[in-house]
Design a protein around this motif. Structure first.
Motif, PDB file in Angstrom:
ATOM      1  N   MET A   1      -2.427 -35.491  22.417  1.00 33.52           N
ATOM      2  CA  MET A   1      -3.031 -36.205  23.534  1.00 33.52           C
ATOM      3  C   MET A   1      -2.045 -36.245  24.699  1.00 33.52           C
ATOM      4  N   LEU A   2      -2.460 -35.747  25.871  1.00 36.09           N
ATOM      5  CA  LEU A   2      -1.588 -35.708  27.028  1.00 36.09           C
ATOM      6  C   LEU A   2      -1.557 -37.063  27.728  1.00 36.09           C
ATOM      7  N   ALA A   3      -0.368 -37.451  28.196  1.00 32.22           N
ATOM      8  CA  ALA A   3      -0.232 -38.662  28.991  1.00 32.22           C
ATOM      9  C   ALA A   3      -0.811 -38.430  30.379  1.00 32.22           C
ATOM     10  N   PRO A   4      -1.277 -39.493  31.065  1.00 29.83           N
ATOM     11  CA  PRO A   4      -1.796 -39.336  32.438  1.00 29.83           C
ATOM     12  C   PRO A   4      -0.758 -38.677  33.338  1.00 29.83           C
ATOM     13  N   GLY A   5      -1.213 -37.750  34.172  1.00 30.79           N
ATOM     14  CA  GLY A   5      -0.328 -37.059  35.090  1.00 30.79           C
ATOM     15  C   GLY A   5       0.192 -35.733  34.595  1.00 30.79           C
ATOM     16  N   LEU A   6      -0.077 -35.402  33.335  1.00 31.38           N
ATOM     17  CA  LEU A   6       0.375 -34.126  32.790  1.00 31.38           C
ATOM     18  C   LEU A   6      -0.758 -33.103  32.770  1.00 31.38           C
ATOM     19  N   ILE A   7      -0.418 -31.850  33.052  1.00 26.42           N
ATOM     20  CA  ILE A   7      -1.366 -30.741  32.989  1.00 26.42           C
ATOM     21  C   ILE A   7      -0.756 -29.630  32.148  1.00 26.42           C
ATOM     22  N   HIS A   8      -1.502 -29.174  31.159  1.00 32.40           N
ATOM     23  CA  HIS A   8      -1.089 -28.036  30.332  1.00 32.40           C
ATOM     24  C   HIS A   8      -2.045 -26.871  30.582  1.00 32.40           C
ATOM     25  N   LEU A   9      -1.492 -25.668  30.714  1.00 33.83           N
ATOM     26  CA  LEU A   9      -2.279 -24.446  30.790  1.00 33.83           C
ATOM     27  C   LEU A   9      -1.848 -23.547  29.641  1.00 33.83           C
ATOM     28  N   GLY A  34      -4.297 -34.779  31.409  1.00 33.63           N
ATOM     29  CA  GLY A  34      -4.228 -36.166  30.982  1.00 33.63           C
ATOM     30  C   GLY A  34      -4.703 -37.093  32.095  1.00 33.63           C
ATOM     31  N   VAL A  35      -5.731 -37.903  31.808  1.00 35.12           N
ATOM     32  CA  VAL A  35      -6.317 -38.807  32.808  1.00 35.12           C
ATOM     33  C   VAL A  35      -6.638 -40.146  32.159  1.00 35.12           C
ATOM     34  N   SER A  36      -5.941 -41.199  32.559  1.00 38.32           N
ATOM     35  CA  SER A  36      -6.291 -42.582  32.187  1.00 38.32           C
ATOM     36  C   SER A  36      -6.570 -42.757  30.699  1.00 38.32           C
ATOM     37  N   GLY A  37      -5.683 -42.269  29.872  1.00 39.39           N
ATOM     38  CA  GLY A  37      -5.796 -42.497  28.444  1.00 39.39           C
ATOM     39  C   GLY A  37      -6.672 -41.526  27.687  1.00 39.39           C
ATOM     40  N   VAL A  38      -7.298 -40.569  28.383  1.00 43.11           N
ATOM     41  CA  VAL A  38      -8.082 -39.536  27.718  1.00 43.11           C
ATOM     42  C   VAL A  38      -7.567 -38.179  28.166  1.00 43.11           C
ATOM     43  N   GLU A  39      -8.053 -37.132  27.528  1.00 37.28           N
ATOM     44  CA  GLU A  39      -7.649 -35.774  27.884  1.00 37.28           C
ATOM     45  C   GLU A  39      -8.878 -34.943  28.223  1.00 37.28           C
ATOM     46  N   LEU A  40      -8.918 -34.419  29.451  1.00 41.32           N
ATOM     47  CA  LEU A  40      -9.975 -33.504  29.854  1.00 41.32           C
ATOM     48  C   LEU A  40      -9.557 -32.081  29.519  1.00 41.32           C
TER      49      LEU A  40
END
Length: 213
Positions: A1-9, A34-40
């Motif tokens: 689960m990514l923390a808010p503010g992180l982007i993985h490609l 990572g967005v507000s406690g969830v991962e898109l």
């Protein structure tokens, strides 16, 4: 689960072979945000090529369907060593004729990441996906132990089972990961069918941007 503010490609390529068809995949794009406690999650196109010496009608080239996903945490630090989450994925009928499901396909996965020690861990994925064109649902179970071999080098090996009416498939799989720096990781992976002559081999890369607040 990514923390808010992180982007993985994540991206990669693979080749697979077996008794009937050889296939090649380039792209395998996945963007995790990572967005507000969830991962898109955004599943991008792969360009696919299939070739068959015995059935030329199976020869094809084109793009796979794209999709979106959402991963939601269910429990964190259970027993100080396990994280649980739920992932939903929806695939759109957007690919080439030869590779598209021609309909929206939904899947739901329950995920567990378990820390076994400072150097070892276990990932478990249990899911169900709709079948296309009236086919039955596919149930999946993926169990993957992992181990840190040295600074920046990891290994994993496990079992993946896919169960549908009249079409069960079991794979043994494994790979190595190489952490280039805090934001770049490379990997090689492969697997073989336990009940057929099918196999696959792939390479991949993952990149990270942003910072946790």
């Amino acid at each position: 689960m990514l923390a808010p503010g992180l982007i993985h490609l994540e991206t990669g390529a693979s080749v697979a072979g077996g008794t009937a068809v050889d296939s090649y995949s380039i792209g395998q794009l996945l963007v995790r945000i990572g967005v507000s406690g969830v991962e898109l999650e955004l599943f991008g196109n792969s360009y696919l090529v299939t070739r068959s010496e015995t059935a030329p009608a199976l020869d094809a080239e084109g793009f796979a369907d794209v999709g979106v996903g959402l991963k939601v945490p269910l429990a964190r630090n259970v027993g100080d060593r396990m994280n649980l989450s739920l992932q939903g994925v929806l695939t759109a009928p957007s690919g080439s004729d030869a590779f598209s499901n021609d309909e929206w396909i939904a899947a739901l996965n329950a995920l567990a990441d378990i820390g076994l020690s400072d150097r070892a861990g276990l990932s478990v994925n249990v899911g169900i996906a709709e079948g296309a064109a009236g086919a039955s649902e596919t149930f999946s179970v993926i169990v993957t132990p992992g181990l840190s071999l040295a600074d920046g080098v990891g290994a994993y090996a496990g079992w993946a089972g896919f169960f549908a009416e009249g079409a069960d498939v079991n794979f043994g799989e494994g790979g190595l990961t190489f952490l280039v720096n805090d934001d770049v990781q490379l990997d090689v992976n492969g697997g073989w069918a336990l009940d057929a002559d099918d196999w696959f081999f792939g390479v991949g890369a993952a990149f990270r941007w942003g910072a946790s607040p």
